[in-house]
Design an enzyme around this catalytic site. Structure first.
Site, mmCIF file in Angstrom:
data_model
loop_
_atom_site.group_PDB
_atom_site.id
_atom_site.type_symbol
_atom_site.label_atom_id
_atom_site.label_comp_id
_atom_site.label_asym_id
_atom_site.label_seq_id
_atom_site.Cartn_x
_atom_site.Cartn_y
_atom_site.Cartn_z
ATOM 1 N N ASP A 10 0.640 -1.437 -0.301
ATOM 2 C CA ASP A 10 -0.137 -0.206 -0.286
ATOM 3 C C ASP A 10 0.640 1.390 -0.402
ATOM 4 O O ASP A 10 0.730 2.100 0.898
ATOM 5 C CB ASP A 10 -0.958 0.098 1.439
ATOM 6 C CG ASP A 10 -1.590 -1.340 0.620
ATOM 7 O OD1 ASP A 10 -2.307 -1.535 0.020
ATOM 8 O OD2 ASP A 10 -2.277 -1.712 2.197
ATOM 9 N N LYS A 33 0.864 -7.969 -2.483
ATOM 10 C CA LYS A 33 -0.611 -7.127 -2.981
ATOM 11 C C LYS A 33 -0.588 -5.784 -4.058
ATOM 12 O O LYS A 33 0.348 -5.366 -3.008
ATOM 13 C CB LYS A 33 -1.418 -7.048 -2.219
ATOM 14 C CG LYS A 33 -2.990 -7.300 -2.718
ATOM 15 C CD LYS A 33 -3.732 -6.713 -1.622
ATOM 16 C CE LYS A 33 -4.105 -6.199 -0.273
ATOM 17 N NZ LYS A 33 -5.203 -4.268 -1.036
ATOM 18 N N ASP A 60 -5.263 -6.750 -7.118
ATOM 19 C CA ASP A 60 -6.311 -5.961 -6.095
ATOM 20 C C ASP A 60 -7.024 -5.266 -6.776
ATOM 21 O O ASP A 60 -6.764 -4.322 -5.978
ATOM 22 C CB ASP A 60 -6.487 -6.254 -4.379
ATOM 23 C CG ASP A 60 -7.182 -6.187 -3.660
ATOM 24 O OD1 ASP A 60 -8.320 -6.675 -3.907
ATOM 25 O OD2 ASP A 60 -7.389 -5.616 -2.432
ATOM 26 N N LYS A 62 -10.602 -5.331 -7.665
ATOM 27 C CA LYS A 62 -12.015 -5.528 -7.113
ATOM 28 C C LYS A 62 -12.599 -5.292 -8.570
ATOM 29 O O LYS A 62 -13.547 -4.112 -8.279
ATOM 30 C CB LYS A 62 -12.544 -4.943 -6.122
ATOM 31 C CG LYS A 62 -11.441 -5.021 -5.029
ATOM 32 C CD LYS A 62 -12.253 -4.723 -4.126
ATOM 33 C CE LYS A 62 -11.294 -5.012 -2.396
ATOM 34 N NZ LYS A 62 -10.098 -4.516 -2.048
ATOM 35 N N ASP A 65 -18.180 -4.286 -13.142
ATOM 36 C CA ASP A 65 -18.675 -4.160 -14.446
ATOM 37 C C ASP A 65 -19.622 -4.844 -14.779
ATOM 38 O O ASP A 65 -19.644 -6.011 -14.839
ATOM 39 C CB ASP A 65 -17.533 -3.172 -15.129
ATOM 40 C CG ASP A 65 -18.281 -1.986 -16.061
ATOM 41 O OD1 ASP A 65 -19.113 -2.015 -16.727
ATOM 42 O OD2 ASP A 65 -17.210 -1.280 -16.009
ATOM 43 N N PRO A 67 -20.667 -7.806 -17.603
ATOM 44 C CA PRO A 67 -19.834 -9.000 -17.885
ATOM 45 C C PRO A 67 -18.802 -8.872 -19.304
ATOM 46 O O PRO A 67 -17.672 -9.296 -19.023
ATOM 47 C CB PRO A 67 -20.979 -10.485 -18.306
ATOM 48 C CG PRO A 67 -22.064 -9.407 -17.832
ATOM 49 C CD PRO A 67 -22.256 -8.430 -18.152
ATOM 50 N N THR A 69 -17.348 -6.151 -20.516
ATOM 51 C CA THR A 69 -16.330 -5.371 -19.977
ATOM 52 C C THR A 69 -15.241 -6.099 -19.403
ATOM 53 O O THR A 69 -14.635 -6.171 -19.105
ATOM 54 C CB THR A 69 -16.653 -3.854 -19.531
ATOM 55 O OG1 THR A 69 -17.378 -2.967 -20.260
ATOM 56 C CG2 THR A 69 -15.463 -3.368 -18.844
ATOM 57 N N THR A 123 -15.063 -5.993 4.344
ATOM 58 C CA THR A 123 -15.473 -5.365 5.681
ATOM 59 C C THR A 123 -15.627 -4.395 6.487
ATOM 60 O O THR A 123 -15.658 -3.760 7.295
ATOM 61 C CB THR A 123 -14.192 -5.950 6.033
ATOM 62 O OG1 THR A 123 -13.382 -5.456 5.654
ATOM 63 C CG2 THR A 123 -14.102 -7.946 5.972
ATOM 64 N N ARG A 185 -3.033 -9.803 12.245
ATOM 65 C CA ARG A 185 -1.665 -8.489 12.793
ATOM 66 C C ARG A 185 -1.178 -9.943 14.081
ATOM 67 O O ARG A 185 -1.365 -10.857 14.774
ATOM 68 C CB ARG A 185 -2.541 -8.171 14.154
ATOM 69 C CG ARG A 185 -3.352 -6.859 13.770
ATOM 70 C CD ARG A 185 -2.110 -6.058 12.890
ATOM 71 N NE ARG A 185 -2.623 -4.500 11.610
ATOM 72 C CZ ARG A 185 -3.170 -4.340 10.858
ATOM 73 N NH1 ARG A 185 -2.490 -5.877 10.374
ATOM 74 N NH2 ARG A 185 -3.622 -3.783 10.784
ATOM 75 N N GLN A 194 -7.832 -1.551 11.793
ATOM 76 C CA GLN A 194 -9.078 -3.070 11.564
ATOM 77 C C GLN A 194 -9.097 -2.935 12.946
ATOM 78 O O GLN A 194 -8.861 -3.384 13.953
ATOM 79 C CB GLN A 194 -7.870 -4.238 11.489
ATOM 80 C CG GLN A 194 -6.505 -4.040 10.322
ATOM 81 C CD GLN A 194 -7.893 -4.841 8.198
ATOM 82 O OE1 GLN A 194 -8.348 -4.746 8.349
ATOM 83 N NE2 GLN A 194 -6.632 -4.543 8.040
ATOM 84 N N GLY A 214 -0.221 -6.004 5.481
ATOM 85 C CA GLY A 214 0.072 -4.810 5.353
ATOM 86 C C GLY A 214 0.647 -4.312 6.366
ATOM 87 O O GLY A 214 2.133 -4.189 6.720
ATOM 88 N N ARG A 215 0.357 -3.392 7.141
ATOM 89 C CA ARG A 215 0.788 -2.092 8.013
ATOM 90 C C ARG A 215 1.907 -3.098 8.577
ATOM 91 O O ARG A 215 3.673 -2.769 9.204
ATOM 92 C CB ARG A 215 0.708 -1.483 8.529
ATOM 93 C CG ARG A 215 -0.321 -0.053 7.722
ATOM 94 C CD ARG A 215 -0.936 0.482 8.172
ATOM 95 N NE ARG A 215 -2.230 -1.067 7.853
ATOM 96 C CZ ARG A 215 -3.778 -0.137 8.415
ATOM 97 N NH1 ARG A 215 -4.405 0.774 9.472
ATOM 98 N NH2 ARG A 215 -4.242 -1.311 8.444
HETATM 99 O O1 C5P Z 1 -2.035 -3.231 6.747
HETATM 100 P P1 C5P Z 1 -3.245 -4.007 6.596
HETATM 101 O O2 C5P Z 1 -2.556 -5.688 7.136
HETATM 102 O O3 C5P Z 1 -4.235 -3.619 7.371
HETATM 103 O O4 C5P Z 1 -3.686 -4.254 5.525
HETATM 104 C C1 C5P Z 1 -4.498 -5.405 4.910
HETATM 105 C C2 C5P Z 1 -4.479 -5.014 3.353
HETATM 106 O O5 C5P Z 1 -6.123 -6.195 2.681
HETATM 107 C C3 C5P Z 1 -4.738 -3.468 2.653
HETATM 108 O O6 C5P Z 1 -4.338 -3.757 1.510
HETATM 109 C C4 C5P Z 1 -6.708 -3.483 2.779
HETATM 110 O O7 C5P Z 1 -6.268 -2.791 1.839
HETATM 111 C C5 C5P Z 1 -7.069 -5.005 2.662
HETATM 112 N N1 C5P Z 1 -8.011 -5.447 2.619
HETATM 113 C C6 C5P Z 1 -8.484 -5.311 4.296
HETATM 114 N N2 C5P Z 1 -10.124 -5.816 3.991
HETATM 115 C C7 C5P Z 1 -10.633 -6.772 3.458
HETATM 116 C C8 C5P Z 1 -9.824 -6.677 1.982
HETATM 117 C C9 C5P Z 1 -8.597 -5.358 1.633
HETATM 118 O O8 C5P Z 1 -7.636 -5.006 4.869
HETATM 119 N N3 C5P Z 1 -12.008 -7.107 3.804
#
Ligand code: C5P
Length: 238
Positions: A10, A33, A60, A62, A65, A67, A69, A123, A185, A194, A214-215
């Site tokens: 990200d 990703k 990712d 998502k 649109d 079918p 396209t 989510t 986490r 989250q 991610g983070r």
């Molecule tokens: O930094 P973190 O671990 O929270 O990042 C999770 C990644 O997963 C981010 O790119 C976020 O946009 C993505 N994501 C999410 N929940 C979802 C779908 C995608 O956290 N339901």
């Protein structure tokens, strides 16, 4: 072979991705990703570049649109050589079938067709928002399971979901249905924005097929160490 957690890149630019990747040994093949933030700035070239470095890519974007396209777009994404990509299940069974057909058409002869998964309910959507905005009157969980079943019916490989939903989704579909789960986490880390988080080892036990992190890796003081520790936990070494 041990499984790699998927690292969510990200970042707003290629320069920042390059700086982040400098933390890893060159020969380490990662699973990354690429989301809309990076893709809309850097375009398809970012995928070609990461694949050229030997990394696997979950794109990712998502798609949602008509079918035709979606099918044409998926032909192009398959040509880029992505390993996993996704659509919104809300686009319908026909749209998902078209997405799969596009990926098959765009894949080189003899190469593996990219894994295709669907987003059920985001989510970030609460049950109240779903009921009011989408006029879906069932509980959120029923909507998620319904979309998962539609995804399976359309011949897709699985869904993006919370690890906490993986068990129910496997029951509603099949044990081999892919559950790719963000919201991970390592124990004792910052939760950030989250809400419902799961540790890598718990995600493995509950039935996640892939985890997205991610983070906890991108913002770590030592990203490579953080990655290895999460990877070890995910592979049951801790
Ligand atoms: O930094 P973190 O671990 O929270 O990042 C999770 C990644 O997963 C981010 O790119 C976020 O946009 C993505 N994501 C999410 N929940 C979802 C779908 C995608 O956290 N339901």
């Amino acid at each position: 072979m041990s499984q790699r957690p998927i690292i969510a890149l990200d970042f707003p630019s290629k320069a920042e991705v390059e700086a982040f990747l400098d933390n890893f040994p060159k020969e380490e093949s990662l699973f990354v990703k690429i989301g809309m933030e990076l893709f809309y700035q850097e375009g398809p070239e970012i995928v070609r570049w990461l694949k050229g470095l030997g990394h696997s890519v979950f794109l990712d974007l998502k798609l949602h649109d008509i079918p035709n396209t979606v099918e044409k777009s998926m032909i192009g994404l398959a040509k880029l050589g992505v390993d996993i990509t996704n659509v919104h299940a809300a686009g319908g069974v026909k749209m998902m079938e078209a997405a799969k057909a596009g990926l098959k058409k765009g894949t080189k002869a003899g190469a593996k067709v990219p894994i295709l998964i669907a987003v059920t309910q985001l989510t970030s959507t609460s049950e109240k928002e779903m009921q009011e905005d989408q006029l879906i009157e069932v509980p959120l969980k029923d909507s998620v399971l319904h979309y998962a079943k539609c995804t399976e019916k359309a011949g897709l490989d699985g869904v993006v979901c919370s690890a906490l939903e993986a068990q129910d989704i496997h029951q509603a579909t099949s044990e081999t249905f892919v559950c790719l789960t963000p919201g991970i986490r390592p124990s004792g880390s910052e939760v950030g924005d989250q809400q419902r988080v799961v540790t890598p080892i718990a995600a493995k036990k509950i039935g996640s097929t892939y985890i997205v992190v991610g983070r906890p890796i991108t913002q770590a003081e030592n990203p490579y160490e953080a990655y290895q520790s999460i990877k070890n936990e995910w592979n049951g070494a801790r």
